[in-house]
Design a protein around this motif. Sequence first.
Motif, PDB file in Angstrom:
ATOM      1  N   GLU A   1      -4.454  -3.340  -8.478  1.00  0.00           N
ATOM      2  CA  GLU A   1      -4.885  -2.477  -7.375  1.00  0.00           C
ATOM      3  C   GLU A   1      -4.247  -1.092  -7.496  1.00  0.00           C
ATOM      4  O   GLU A   1      -4.507  -0.380  -8.458  1.00  0.00           O
ATOM      5  CB  GLU A   1      -4.589  -3.162  -6.043  1.00  0.00           C
ATOM      6  N   ASN A   2      -3.359  -0.711  -6.557  1.00  0.00           N
ATOM      7  CA  ASN A   2      -2.772   0.628  -6.642  1.00  0.00           C
ATOM      8  C   ASN A   2      -1.348   0.602  -7.216  1.00  0.00           C
ATOM      9  O   ASN A   2      -0.521   1.459  -6.918  1.00  0.00           O
ATOM     10  CB  ASN A   2      -2.765   1.311  -5.261  1.00  0.00           C
TER      11      ASN A   2
ATOM     12  N   SER B   1       0.807   0.203 -11.047  1.00  0.00           N
ATOM     13  CA  SER B   1       0.797   0.085 -12.503  1.00  0.00           C
ATOM     14  C   SER B   1       2.121  -0.549 -12.925  1.00  0.00           C
ATOM     15  O   SER B   1       3.139  -0.410 -12.230  1.00  0.00           O
ATOM     16  CB  SER B   1       0.631   1.456 -13.157  1.00  0.00           C
TER      17      SER B   1
ATOM     18  N   ASP C   1       1.020   3.525  -7.285  1.00  0.00           N
ATOM     19  CA  ASP C   1       0.154   4.612  -7.732  1.00  0.00           C
ATOM     20  C   ASP C   1      -0.825   4.963  -6.620  1.00  0.00           C
ATOM     21  O   ASP C   1      -1.283   4.081  -5.879  1.00  0.00           O
ATOM     22  CB  ASP C   1      -0.610   4.151  -8.986  1.00  0.00           C
ATOM     23  N   SER C   2      -1.169   6.220  -6.521  1.00  0.00           N
ATOM     24  CA  SER C   2      -2.140   6.634  -5.490  1.00  0.00           C
ATOM     25  C   SER C   2      -3.560   6.230  -5.855  1.00  0.00           C
ATOM     26  O   SER C   2      -4.424   6.099  -4.997  1.00  0.00           O
ATOM     27  CB  SER C   2      -2.067   8.150  -5.284  1.00  0.00           C
ATOM     28  N   LYS C   3      -3.800   6.013  -7.145  1.00  0.00           N
ATOM     29  CA  LYS C   3      -5.140   5.668  -7.617  1.00  0.00           C
ATOM     30  C   LYS C   3      -5.296   4.155  -7.730  1.00  0.00           C
ATOM     31  O   LYS C   3      -4.455   3.480  -8.326  1.00  0.00           O
ATOM     32  CB  LYS C   3      -5.394   6.318  -8.980  1.00  0.00           C
ATOM     33  N   LYS C   4      -6.363   3.614  -7.171  1.00  0.00           N
ATOM     34  CA  LYS C   4      -6.629   2.181  -7.257  1.00  0.00           C
ATOM     35  C   LYS C   4      -7.477   1.894  -8.488  1.00  0.00           C
ATOM     36  O   LYS C   4      -8.499   2.533  -8.711  1.00  0.00           O
ATOM     37  CB  LYS C   4      -7.351   1.693  -5.992  1.00  0.00           C
ATOM     38  N   ARG C   5      -7.044   0.927  -9.295  1.00  0.00           N
ATOM     39  CA  ARG C   5      -7.759   0.592 -10.528  1.00  0.00           C
ATOM     40  C   ARG C   5      -8.139  -0.886 -10.541  1.00  0.00           C
ATOM     41  O   ARG C   5      -7.623  -1.671  -9.757  1.00  0.00           O
ATOM     42  CB  ARG C   5      -6.886   0.884 -11.748  1.00  0.00           C
TER      43      ARG C   5
END
Length: 265
Positions: free
Chosen positions: A225-226, A228, A241-245
């Motif tokens: 999710e957000n 790493s 992390d601010s970016k969700k992957r």
Amino acid sequence: EMIKVEIISGFLGAGKTTFINKRLKELKEKFGEEKIVLIENEFGDISIDSEFIVEGVEIEKISSGCICCVLKENFRESLEKIIENDIDRILIEPTGLGLLGEILKISKSEKISKKCEVTSVTTIIDGENYLEQVDIFGSFFYDQIENAKTLYISKTDHMDVEIIFKIEESLKEINSRAKTIFEMENIKSMSITDFKIDIDRLRGILEELSSEQYGKILRGKGFLENYSFNIVNGKYEIVEDSKKRNNKLILIGNLDTENIRKLFN
């Protein structure tokens, strides 16, 4: 019984000849009585003939062009004639500039697919030069990677683990379905995607992996999710992390792959 077809693709100098010789030795040791035909497409390639070390294998050469382009019909006709004979297995080695997707289309044609079954599609990747080549050769390279079931990365014995990891990541971006094999003694790579765990469970798994009870992990990287996370020589780090992957993990090392996968179920 269907004729087994194995396709071995790869760019010039990647190590196809070495791989094919090794594969033919394995087949002769395991299935000594099998009748095998190797279809070799010479288009700037050095003929495998001079290096051929496995007896009892018939070699069919298609020269002066590429079997997936200008010689497409020649290849189809040659293959149709070959499968009329009493044979058990065919190995196909397209030219280094060939489009693997086109070879697969021909193998699925009605007359050929009635008698043949494609059992493996392997692309040999030159580990030393991959990161440079993938940008230079574009669509040719992508086609060979996208259509493979197995990606065999050669020349990685003395390569830095960080470079190996970059190659693994790049290959997975192009073809996440393919199995990757690195030409390294006792070293494996693996990837796991779309697992459903929470951050607490991830911490527990990384603790277990760091203990080496599932093998020694040289390098690992992934996303949940957000978050790493990284693993380097048994030590791990999790960063918000601010970016969700999409959830994904790649590991390189002396791995107990079967039991590692169970951790994420």
